[in-house]
Design a protein around this motif. Structure first.
Motif, PDB file in Angstrom:
ATOM      1  N   VAL A   1       9.309  17.160  82.069  1.00 24.80           N
ATOM      2  CA  VAL A   1       9.472  16.489  80.776  1.00 24.80           C
ATOM      3  C   VAL A   1      10.082  15.108  80.995  1.00 24.80           C
ATOM      4  CG1 VAL A   1       9.599  18.520  79.297  1.00 24.80           C
ATOM      5  CG2 VAL A   1      11.648  17.766  80.487  1.00 24.80           C
ATOM      6  N   PRO A   2       9.539  14.078  80.365  1.00 24.42           N
ATOM      7  CA  PRO A   2      10.081  12.726  80.529  1.00 24.42           C
ATOM      8  C   PRO A   2      11.276  12.466  79.613  1.00 24.42           C
ATOM      9  CG  PRO A   2       8.128  12.649  79.156  1.00 24.42           C
ATOM     10  CD  PRO A   2       8.277  14.080  79.595  1.00 24.42           C
ATOM     11  N   PHE A   3      12.150  11.623  80.062  1.00 24.13           N
ATOM     12  CA  PHE A   3      13.314  11.186  79.290  1.00 24.13           C
ATOM     13  C   PHE A   3      12.880  10.515  77.991  1.00 24.13           C
ATOM     14  CE2 PHE A   3      16.074   7.411  78.486  1.00 24.13           C
ATOM     15  CZ  PHE A   3      17.212   8.077  78.058  1.00 24.13           C
ATOM     16  N   VAL A   4      13.607  10.791  76.928  1.00 26.29           N
ATOM     17  CA  VAL A   4      13.410  10.130  75.640  1.00 26.29           C
ATOM     18  C   VAL A   4      14.681   9.364  75.319  1.00 26.29           C
ATOM     19  CG1 VAL A   4      13.037  10.470  73.167  1.00 26.29           C
ATOM     20  CG2 VAL A   4      11.787  11.874  74.822  1.00 26.29           C
ATOM     21  N   ASP A   5      14.555   8.064  75.080  1.00 28.22           N
ATOM     22  CA  ASP A   5      15.754   7.239  74.899  1.00 28.22           C
ATOM     23  C   ASP A   5      16.476   7.566  73.592  1.00 28.22           C
ATOM     24  OD1 ASP A   5      14.711   5.543  72.712  1.00 28.22           O
ATOM     25  OD2 ASP A   5      13.427   4.665  74.254  1.00 28.22           O
ATOM     26  N   THR A   6      17.723   7.132  73.529  1.00 29.12           N
ATOM     27  CA  THR A   6      18.585   7.460  72.397  1.00 29.12           C
ATOM     28  C   THR A   6      18.036   6.997  71.050  1.00 29.12           C
ATOM     29  OG1 THR A   6      20.602   7.611  73.725  1.00 29.12           O
ATOM     30  CG2 THR A   6      20.874   7.060  71.391  1.00 29.12           C
ATOM     31  N   PRO A   7      17.585   5.739  70.902  1.00 34.54           N
ATOM     32  CA  PRO A   7      17.058   5.327  69.590  1.00 34.54           C
ATOM     33  C   PRO A   7      15.880   6.183  69.124  1.00 34.54           C
ATOM     34  CG  PRO A   7      17.487   3.407  70.954  1.00 34.54           C
ATOM     35  CD  PRO A   7      17.629   4.604  71.845  1.00 34.54           C
ATOM     36  N   THR A   8      15.004   6.547  70.055  1.00 33.39           N
ATOM     37  CA  THR A   8      13.844   7.369  69.695  1.00 33.39           C
ATOM     38  C   THR A   8      14.279   8.764  69.274  1.00 33.39           C
ATOM     39  OG1 THR A   8      12.460   6.141  71.258  1.00 33.39           O
ATOM     40  CG2 THR A   8      11.638   8.273  70.517  1.00 33.39           C
TER      41      THR A   8
ATOM     42  N   PRO B   1       4.893  17.433  68.494  1.00 32.05           N
ATOM     43  CA  PRO B   1       4.869  15.972  68.611  1.00 32.05           C
ATOM     44  C   PRO B   1       6.024  15.362  67.822  1.00 32.05           C
ATOM     45  CG  PRO B   1       2.675  16.809  68.127  1.00 32.05           C
ATOM     46  CD  PRO B   1       3.621  17.967  67.954  1.00 32.05           C
ATOM     47  N   GLY B   2       6.678  14.383  68.422  1.00 32.21           N
ATOM     48  CA  GLY B   2       7.765  13.692  67.742  1.00 32.21           C
ATOM     49  C   GLY B   2       9.067  14.453  67.677  1.00 32.21           C
TER      50      GLY B   2
ATOM     51  N   TYR C   1      15.740  12.974  65.030  1.00 28.80           N
ATOM     52  CA  TYR C   1      16.677  13.975  64.542  1.00 28.80           C
ATOM     53  C   TYR C   1      17.822  13.434  63.688  1.00 28.80           C
ATOM     54  CZ  TYR C   1      14.443  17.346  67.656  1.00 28.80           C
ATOM     55  OH  TYR C   1      13.541  18.181  68.270  1.00 28.80           O
ATOM     56  N   GLY C   2      17.919  12.115  63.544  1.00 26.74           N
ATOM     57  CA  GLY C   2      18.981  11.550  62.727  1.00 26.74           C
ATOM     58  C   GLY C   2      20.358  11.868  63.266  1.00 26.74           C
TER      59      GLY C   2
END
Length: 268
Positions: free
Chosen positions: A178-185, A245-246, A190-191
């Motif tokens: 699984v690839p890293f997902v940055d903090t803003p994304t 997704p997302g 998830y707010g």
């Protein structure tokens, strides 16, 4: 709305554990009974993953309450706080190690003696716990990261959890990248439920399809360090569904708690 009301923790309900145990019996009709990985074509895969080879991840541990974990020390398992009910003496947990096939006669099974749930854990963040074993397991441990240098890139996850959202537990250990997902994304996904300083996200945002799922809670998320050795960067914690997704998987950020974990292990 609290996190527990909105999002699925990636542990298994007690009723589901009983069903999973039934599905792991020889002859049961279940995706859990796919043939052992031996060069043939695998059956149902774990949310985009593939079977792990025997000995590939010797530090992996399956816990009897329906969670995963990793050998932090040979007599201590690092798992998720939401997998345990609190701290103190506890002899009710069985740790299974040394095999990818939970039915293997070579499985090492050791009972717990104590549990330490992260101090201050309230269901939001701080999702780590330690389980003391009755005796050491003579297998390699998984080193934990002590800073954030490895908190990005591609990660490996592994577990005996469901192959799809709402699915049953598996007999054979599976792995996925699984690839890293940055903090803003992740914050956009998830707010305020996501806690950046304590959690790290990973998954394929555009398409989903690869993720941890129910029953993988407490298992490690790890990658190679600069020397080519495995290092743990995350603990499987929560997410909205599985592989949507997302909606990436959310993992306890081990680098944020490495000192606390080490100090707790010394006292356990």
């Amino acid at each position: 709305m609290t996190r527990s009301a909105r999002f699925l923790k990636r542990s298994v309900a007690l009723g589901a554990i009983a069903l999973a145990a039934l599905s792991l019996q020889p002859g049961a009709a279940s995706a859990a009974t796919e043939p052992a990985p031996s060069g043939g074509t695998p059956g149902t895969r774990v949310v985009g993953g593939v079977p792990a080879a025997q000995g590939e991840f010797p530090f992996m541990v399956r816990l009897s309450m329906g969670c995963g974990g990793a050998l932090y020390r040979q007599d201590i398992v690092l798992t998720a706080a939401h997998c345990v009910s609190g701290s103190g003496n506890n002899t009710s947990i069985t740790a299974t190690a040394g095999v990818v096939d939970l039915q293997s006669s070579g499985a090492i099974k050791v009972k717990s003696t104590k549990v330490l749930q992260a101090p201050g854990y309230d269901g939001n963040g701080k999702d780590w716990a330690l389980i003391k074993l009755a005796r050491p397991i003579n297998l390699p441990t998984l080193r934990t990261t002590t800073d954030g240098r490895y908190d990005q890139g591609d990660f490996t996850v592994a577990g005996w959890g469901a192959t799809r959202e709402g699915g049953g537990q598996q007999r054979y250990l599976r792995k996925a990248t699984v690839p890293f997902v940055d903090t803003p994304t992740c914050q956009q996904a998830y707010g305020s439920t996501y806690i950046p300083g304590e959690e790290i996200c990973a998954g394929i945002m555009s398409t989903g399809g690869v993720d941890t799922c129910q029953g993988d809670s407490g298992g490690p998320m790890f990658r190679k360090d600069d020397a080519g050795a495995w290092v743990q960067v995350g603990i499987t914690s929560w997410g909205e569904g599985c592989a949507r997704p997302g909606k990436p998987g959310v993992y306890t950020r081990v680098s944020a708690f490495s000192q606390d974990i080490a100090e707790a292990a010394d006292q356990l």
